[in-house]
Scaffold this active site. Structure first.
Site, PDB file in Angstrom:
ATOM      1  N   ASP A 171     104.178 -23.433  43.236  1.00  0.00           N
ATOM      2  CA  ASP A 171     103.310 -23.214  42.085  1.00  0.00           C
ATOM      3  C   ASP A 171     102.855 -21.763  42.049  1.00  0.00           C
ATOM      4  OD1 ASP A 171     101.972 -24.065  39.792  1.00  0.00           O
ATOM      5  OD2 ASP A 171     100.213 -24.777  40.886  1.00  0.00           O
ATOM      6  N   HIS A 254     106.286 -22.596  33.971  1.00  0.00           N
ATOM      7  CA  HIS A 254     105.541 -23.838  33.777  1.00  0.00           C
ATOM      8  C   HIS A 254     106.054 -24.628  32.571  1.00  0.00           C
ATOM      9  CE1 HIS A 254     102.708 -22.578  36.881  1.00  0.00           C
ATOM     10  NE2 HIS A 254     102.256 -23.812  36.857  1.00  0.00           N
ATOM     11  N   HIS A 257     108.968 -26.446  33.902  1.00  0.00           N
ATOM     12  CA  HIS A 257     108.447 -27.601  34.650  1.00  0.00           C
ATOM     13  C   HIS A 257     108.127 -28.741  33.693  1.00  0.00           C
ATOM     14  CE1 HIS A 257     104.848 -29.999  35.480  1.00  0.00           C
ATOM     15  NE2 HIS A 257     105.321 -30.116  36.713  1.00  0.00           N
ATOM     16  N   HIS A 271     104.622 -31.058  41.568  1.00  0.00           N
ATOM     17  CA  HIS A 271     104.465 -30.049  40.522  1.00  0.00           C
ATOM     18  C   HIS A 271     105.066 -28.708  40.945  1.00  0.00           C
ATOM     19  CE1 HIS A 271     102.357 -27.698  37.383  1.00  0.00           C
ATOM     20  NE2 HIS A 271     102.039 -26.862  38.348  1.00  0.00           N
TER      21      HIS A 271
END
Length: 365
Positions: A171, A254, A257, A271
């Site tokens: 992340d 992101h 993702h 995540h």
């Protein structure tokens, strides 16, 4: 548009800091409602309670029901009103922390966030993600302020599964590259303005900390110890990435993702693991230098972050599946449009497939 930086009021990181929670509660009001899971209370509840036993501050523990939903928030608001608590504390993982932030927001009370893992950069943010009681995404609750305090007890984090901290590195890996892209676009960040020099510096420091300390920290955690490298990675995953993403900006990684969430094969992945592959994909979209791409891919391989679609669980990456990911990642309003050039579903599809090929090349090395 103004340059804006937002951050938690105080960030505290150290060994055994949860034992000092009563001191911090006393500074903010004196009477805490502490939201925690049954397992969390079994592991550390006694130590926390012992600190309150010798303090003028008080704490009431309440067991989290498992979902950050409006129903759970409303239930806890009633507890706060019945017990007269004036500080909200969240102890645990993301959904507990988001619930605590939401309760504090609705009751206009200070909140202390105490993560027991270092798997994402969310603890420092002014955001709660709400779900239905069944666990389906409901809404983002954007908060007017960041948490009053974030407490990272390194003793507790060190005992959490190593994969969670490595996921946090994934992340955090996106932080600098997304902030750089957003800055080059002169786009607005989550803080509501453009990035400050301070936010950009923290985002870049986050990346260099990962490169310098990530593998050493992983090896130390696998040995069950907390070293200086572990401490630096906990800070990078939580504080540097937290300020970096919120005040620096989100872009391609992101959004990609988010695209992968449409495939059930990826649901078992954390995540940060999906964000790491999204970072490689973003770099290919940008056509960065071979040296920069290699540096990121080799870092991911060294700490065990996924660099191929197969490692994400997609063993049959049909064009239909990957195009579905690409379309979801590039819908109107997604952060991928903070990239400093036009992005289409077709270009995202090509970058995902190229990222997979690059990952396989380096793995076969």
């Amino acid at each position: 548009m103004a340059n804006i930086l937002i951050a938690p009021g105080k960030y505290i990181q150290g060994a055994g800091e949860l034992k000092n929670l009563s001191t911090y509660v006393d500074q903010l009001g004196g009477s805490a409602l502490a939201l925690i899971s049954a397992g969390g209370y079994k592991r550390i509840g006694g130590e926390i309670q012992a600190g309150f036993d010798s303090s003028s501050a008080s704490v009431i523990f309440d067991q989290f029901n498992g979902e950050c939903s409006k129903t759970e928030v409303d239930r806890l608001i009633k507890v706060v009103e019945e017990k007269g608590c004036n500080v909200i504390v969240g102890i645990g993982g993301g959904k507990i922390l988001d619930t605590a932030k939401a309760v504090a927001y609705y009751k206009k009370l200070p909140v202390i966030i105490c993560p027991t893992i270092a798997s994402t950069d969310a603890p420092c943010s002014a955001l709660s993600v709400l779900y239905t009681d069944e666990g389906v995404f409901d809404q983002y609750l954007f908060l007017p302020a960041n948490p009053n305090m974030v407490i990272m007890d390194t003793d507790v984090v060190t005992k959490s599964p190593v994969r969670l901290t490595v996921s946090g590195m994934g992340d955090a890996l996106a932080t600098w590259f997304e902030a750089r892209a957003t800055y080059n676009k002169n786009a607005a960040t989550c803080a509501g303005g453009t990035a400050t020099s301070a936010a950009m510096a923290l985002a870049e420091l986050c990346f260099h900390t990962l490169l310098d300390e990530g593998l050493k920290a992983k090896l130390a955690l696998e040995a069950g110890v907390c070293t200086k490298s572990v401490e630096k990675i906990i800070e990078a995953n939580t504080l540097l990435s937290g300020i970096g993403f919120e005040s620096g900006g989100l872009a391609g990684a992101h959004a990609i993702h988010n695209g992968f969430t449409v495939l059930e094969e990826c649901h078992h992945m954390y995540h940060g693991e999906k964000v790491a592959f999204g970072t490689i994909t973003q770099l290919i979209l940008e056509n960065v230098s071979g040296e920069e791409l290699e540096e990121v891919v080799e870092f991911c391989i060294s700490v065990g972050l996924p660099v191929t679609l197969a490692q994400l669980g997609i063993t049959d990456p049909t064009p239909e599946k990957i195009m579905a990911v690409a379309k979801a990642a590039s819908v109107e309003g997604e952060t991928i449009h903070n990239m400093p050039f036009a992005v289409t579903a077709e270009s995202v599809y090509a970058a995902i497939m190229a990222a997979d090929a690059v990952g396989r090349y380096y793995l076969e090395g």
